[in-house]
Design a protein around this motif. Structure first.
Motif, PDB file in Angstrom:
ATOM      1  N   ARG A 164       0.832  -1.206   0.000  1.00  0.00           N
ATOM      2  CA  ARG A 164       0.000   0.000   0.000  1.00  0.00           C
ATOM      3  C   ARG A 164       0.871   1.263   0.000  1.00  0.00           C
ATOM      4  O   ARG A 164       0.754   2.145   0.840  1.00  0.00           O
ATOM      5  CB  ARG A 164      -0.975   0.032   1.176  1.00  0.00           C
ATOM      6  N   LEU A 170       1.325   4.621  -1.545  1.00  0.00           N
ATOM      7  CA  LEU A 170       0.477   5.553  -2.270  1.00  0.00           C
ATOM      8  C   LEU A 170       1.253   6.190  -3.428  1.00  0.00           C
ATOM      9  O   LEU A 170       2.422   6.536  -3.281  1.00  0.00           O
ATOM     10  CB  LEU A 170      -0.061   6.621  -1.328  1.00  0.00           C
ATOM     11  N   THR A 190      -4.685   1.551  -3.176  1.00  0.00           N
ATOM     12  CA  THR A 190      -3.882   2.778  -3.123  1.00  0.00           C
ATOM     13  C   THR A 190      -4.632   4.001  -3.663  1.00  0.00           C
ATOM     14  O   THR A 190      -4.014   5.008  -3.997  1.00  0.00           O
ATOM     15  CB  THR A 190      -2.554   2.594  -3.891  1.00  0.00           C
TER      16      THR A 190
END
Length: 398
Positions: free
Chosen positions: A35, A37, A200
């Motif tokens: 995850r 971003l 994300t």
């Protein structure tokens, strides 16, 4: 960020999207797994000039065809469905300004977009009676400005945005969009999205507590639905393009896996087929999956052309035809994304289920993204239109 590139037309837009998709594909599984971003990737998207391709030509934009916009999203989603979803609201709210913004608002905000600024969204709310029960309030002050109060959920793109369009009801209970800078006092964006897919997108919570809004940052969105409109058709078309892209990405991964990693089933070997790619049952299944993906692509293109045709001559009839075409594309693309994302494992075998490979992200992304709105209602509207000539409603989700 330096000045973004200037996209000159449809061909340049598609070339830029294809180039970005090829690069974004390389890190998609890793971003999903941990995850991470996509801040860096979004900066590249802004720098590419793609975020400004729907700005009208009179303001310096490329004003590309809707078919081009849909294909851009399909390409990006085939590489990384989360990354592709983030700018969906950006283009929706550029469209709101095209329809309902004043000349001054258009000059300012289109200028921002041409400089690479990103729009997020603060639209949906949780815990209300239904999805269009909007309770965020836009209260007018005596001197003419406004103040915003409310809580928004599923706010895809807000964490990465320069401007956050907020859907709210004014004192007359009509829907407006307030374009709020991401650093406005009283505005808080929480990264609390924990969906199993689209991990994300950072589709978290936006809190608005006495957020000041100048009058020239508010657009009367309710006027959009008082006549024929393409707001919902365009928004849903981009969702359909994301689903079609997920299906493409899953099929491509399945093809690569079977070509390079899968062993043939022993009964297939006994019949003289030395590799998995020679297995007639696998060949049959890949043919079926390819047909599903091609059908989604074809309906997506047809729907996009229908939107362009309606934009050229917008009437109740042309808007209805576009909405129905988009609904058909959305239903088909959603089914293809979920089915192909699942079939990836069926055709690839046990090893493909290893968590370390991250192939499950396609199904998780498809299953999560297709929950935005129920396909069953789109099928209903298609049936009513075909059988009884009933035009679809103007509620912005069709």
């Amino acid at each position: 960020m330096s000045a973004p590139a200037v996209i000159g037309g449809d061909g340049e837009a598609l070339a830029a999207a294809a180039e970005l998709a090829a690069d974004f594909r390389k890190g998609a599984a890793e971003r999903d797994a941990v995850r991470r971003l996509p801040y860096a990737e979004l900066e590249r998207l802004s720098a590419s000039g793609l975020l400004a391709v729907t700005v009208p030509a009179e303001f310096g934009g490329a004003d590309v065809r809707t078919e081009t916009l849909a294909e851009m999203f399909r390409l990006l989603a085939s590489a990384d469905a989360s990354l592709a979803q983030i700018p969906q609201s950006h283009f929706v709210y550029v469209g709101v300004l095209r329809r309902q913004g004043t000349r001054e608002q258009q000059e300012f905000f289109f200028g921002e977009v041409l400089r690479g600024k990103r729009f997020g969204n603060a639209q949906s709310e949780a815990g209300t009676s239904h999805v269009q029960d909007i309770r965020t309030r836009l209260a007018r002050r005596p001197e003419g400005s406004y103040v915003l109060d409310g809580v928004k959920h599923y706010s895809t793109g807000a964490l990465f945005a320069d401007w956050i369009p907020v859907l709210a009801r004014a004192d007359d209970d009509n829907l407006h969009v307030a374009y709020v800078p991401s650093d406005a006092p009283g505005l808080t964006v929480l990264d609390d999205w924990d969906g199993m897919g689209q991990r994300t997108t950072a589709s978290g919570t936006v809190r608005l507590q006495s957020v000041p809004v100048p009058a020239d940052r508010v657009v009367p969105h309710h006027l959009t639905f008082q006549g024929p409109q393409l707001h919902g058709a365009v928004a849903q078309l981009l969702h359909a393009a994301i689903d079609a892209g997920i299906a493409h990405g899953a099929l491509a991964e399945a093809v690569d896996f079977v070509r390079t990693k899968s062993r043939p089933w022993f009964e297939s070997v006994a019949e003289g087929h030395e590799s998995a790619t020679e297995d007639p049952l696998l060949i049959q299944r890949f043919g079926e999956l390819a047909i599903r993906v091609r059908a989604a692509d074809a309906l997506l293109s047809t729907a996009a052309r229908s939107v362009d045709a309606a934009r050229a001559e917008l009437t109740d009839d042309s808007a209805a035809a576009a909405s129905i075409a988009v609904a058909a594309a959305k239903v088909t693309a959603a089914e293809a994304a979920v089915d192909v994302g699942s079939a990836l494992f069926e055709v690839s075998g046990t090893r493909s289920a290893l968590d370390s490979l991250g192939l499950h992200r396609h199904w998780r992304d498809a299953r999560t993204h297709t929950l935005h709105d129920p396909a069953r209602w789109k099928v209903q509207h298609i049936g009513r239109y075909v059988l009884n000539g009933t035009q679809p409603p103007r509620h912005g989700l069709l």
